[in-house]
Scaffold this motif. Structure first.
Motif, PDB file in Angstrom:
ATOM      1  N   ARG A   1    -101.193 -22.832 102.377  1.00  0.00           N
ATOM      2  CA  ARG A   1    -102.175 -22.150 103.216  1.00  0.00           C
ATOM      3  C   ARG A   1    -103.556 -22.807 103.084  1.00  0.00           C
ATOM      4  O   ARG A   1    -104.303 -22.913 104.070  1.00  0.00           O
ATOM      5  N   ASP A   2    -103.915 -23.261 101.887  1.00  0.00           N
ATOM      6  CA  ASP A   2    -105.218 -23.898 101.689  1.00  0.00           C
ATOM      7  C   ASP A   2    -105.258 -25.276 102.342  1.00  0.00           C
ATOM      8  O   ASP A   2    -106.290 -25.689 102.886  1.00  0.00           O
TER       9      ASP A   2
ATOM     10  N   PRO B   1    -101.669 -18.520 108.924  1.00  0.00           N
ATOM     11  CA  PRO B   1    -100.698 -19.519 108.434  1.00  0.00           C
ATOM     12  C   PRO B   1     -99.308 -18.915 108.302  1.00  0.00           C
ATOM     13  O   PRO B   1     -99.138 -17.785 107.836  1.00  0.00           O
ATOM     14  N   ARG B   2     -98.298 -19.696 108.724  1.00  0.00           N
ATOM     15  CA  ARG B   2     -96.915 -19.230 108.699  1.00  0.00           C
ATOM     16  C   ARG B   2     -96.011 -20.268 108.045  1.00  0.00           C
ATOM     17  O   ARG B   2     -96.320 -21.455 108.064  1.00  0.00           O
ATOM     18  N   HIS B   3     -94.905 -19.790 107.528  1.00  0.00           N
ATOM     19  CA  HIS B   3     -93.909 -20.647 106.888  1.00  0.00           C
ATOM     20  C   HIS B   3     -92.585 -20.484 107.598  1.00  0.00           C
ATOM     21  O   HIS B   3     -92.154 -19.359 107.879  1.00  0.00           O
TER      22      HIS B   3
ATOM     23  N   TYR C   1     -94.728 -25.591 107.523  1.00  0.00           N
ATOM     24  CA  TYR C   1     -95.846 -24.652 107.551  1.00  0.00           C
ATOM     25  C   TYR C   1     -96.663 -24.911 108.805  1.00  0.00           C
ATOM     26  O   TYR C   1     -96.831 -26.062 109.223  1.00  0.00           O
ATOM     27  N   LEU C   2     -97.201 -23.843 109.391  1.00  0.00           N
ATOM     28  CA  LEU C   2     -97.897 -23.958 110.668  1.00  0.00           C
ATOM     29  C   LEU C   2     -99.185 -23.152 110.656  1.00  0.00           C
ATOM     30  O   LEU C   2     -99.219 -22.016 110.175  1.00  0.00           O
TER      31      LEU C   2
ATOM     32  N   ARG D   1    -101.591 -32.747 101.103  1.00  0.00           N
ATOM     33  CA  ARG D   1    -102.134 -32.183  99.866  1.00  0.00           C
ATOM     34  C   ARG D   1    -103.049 -33.194  99.168  1.00  0.00           C
ATOM     35  O   ARG D   1    -104.153 -32.842  98.717  1.00  0.00           O
ATOM     36  N   LEU D   2    -102.622 -34.451  99.108  1.00  0.00           N
ATOM     37  CA  LEU D   2    -103.468 -35.478  98.509  1.00  0.00           C
ATOM     38  C   LEU D   2    -104.736 -35.702  99.316  1.00  0.00           C
ATOM     39  O   LEU D   2    -105.828 -35.870  98.766  1.00  0.00           O
TER      40      LEU D   2
END
Length: 306
Positions: free
Chosen positions: A195-196, A227-229, A219-220, A186-187
């Motif tokens: 997802r982003d 995108p999947r969780h 997450y994949l 994220r950083l």
């Protein structure tokens, strides 16, 4: 030369001084209820996890030339080969001080002013006889070895936790399997939603982008761009130290055994869930049958579209 290894890796080797306290880390202070010393390191622990899961694993990073070095002895005791590792005098491990809160969360303070990476003249045969290469953030010390591995067609599974600028960017671009902590990803991307972040890290050269997020699961994103969780397993947490490393190693084991990407993530998530039931990074690293039992248990988590 040693026998060919299915999974090879270079990166951190560490000696960990661990303090367990009777309060969550957020409390700011707590009483020490237990002290321990253990061997750790991102790639080293991932390779130990792979060995416990039945794969041949080999550490190919710098090691001290002392044949009785305890760090090397600990790897060998876990079935990790070291024959192809370059050696030099004074190759010390990273030293870490780890504080583990009553909820199993931990804070790691480390001194990594040591020789890391691998030899620039690492033989191509070490790479071509392997099934996957594991790296961590210290691959920035030897990026050429990673680029050479990719040019030879070796899958590279990257577990980065911090950035060292342009070299980190180049390594992330080169690796075809990114298995990253969600916080770092994220950083690095500047995105917030899983997802982003996944889409920001994707490229057509990738096989998979995986984000690990502790109790929030994983997450994949793969080639289908959906995108999947995967929610986390419900387990009792004693110590989360090394859980990400276990995920990394288990993912590699499933990959070299020919499982599809989704199954690699499921296998890795189950292994990591089992690993948090013990103290330190290696005490509770599971065997393959334990992972399979957890995957087959009633109520095991399944992928959900994001």
């Amino acid at each position: 030369m040693s026998r060919p290894a299915t999974i090879i890796g270079f990166g951190a080797l560490s000696v960990d001084d661990i303090y367990y306290v009777d309060a969550p880390l957020q409390a700011g202070k707590g009483r020490v209820v237990r002290r321990a010393s253990a061997f750790g390191g991102n790639v080293a622990t991932a390779l130990v996890a792979a060995s416990r899961l039945g794969a041949e694993a080999s550490f190919i990073g710098w090691l001290d030339e002392d044949p009785d070095d305890p760090v090397v002895a600990a790897l060998k005791a876990e079935g990790v080969f070291t024959d192809d590792a370059p050696r030099a005098a004074g190759c010390r491990p990273v030293r870490s001080t780890i504080t583990v809160g009553s909820d199993g969360d931990r804070f790691i303070a480390f001194d990594d002013d040591v020789r890391l990476g691998t030899a620039p003249d690492l033989p191509d045969t070490v790479l071509t006889t392997a099934g996957a290469l594991l790296i961590d953030g210290y691959a920035t010390r030897s990026p050429e070895a990673v680029f050479r591995a990719r040019s030879l067609g070796l899958p590279v599974i990257a577990d980065m936790e911090w950035s060292e600028g342009e070299t980190t960017d180049l390594l992330l671009e080169a690796c075809d399997h990114l298995v990253l902590p969600f916080g770092f990803a994220r950083l690095h991307t500047g995105q917030k939603r899983p997802r982003d972040v996944l889409h920001a890290l994707w490229s057509d050269r990738r096989s998979a982008v995986v984000l690990t997020d502790g109790s929030n699961g994983a997450y994949l994103l793969e080639a289908d761009r959906r995108p999947r969780h995967l929610p986390s397993h419900s387990v009792s947490v004693v110590d989360t130290t090394g859980a990400g490393d276990c995920f990394h190693g288990a993912y590699a084991v499933a990959l070299v055994r020919g499982r599809d990407i989704g199954d690699c993530v499921k296998f890795a998530a189950a292994a990591a869930a089992l690993s948090v039931s013990g103290r330190g990074g290696r005490e509770a690293l599971p065997t393959g049958w334990a992972v399979d039992d957890l995957l087959e248990a009633k109520g095991a988590p399944a992928f959900q579209l994001l």
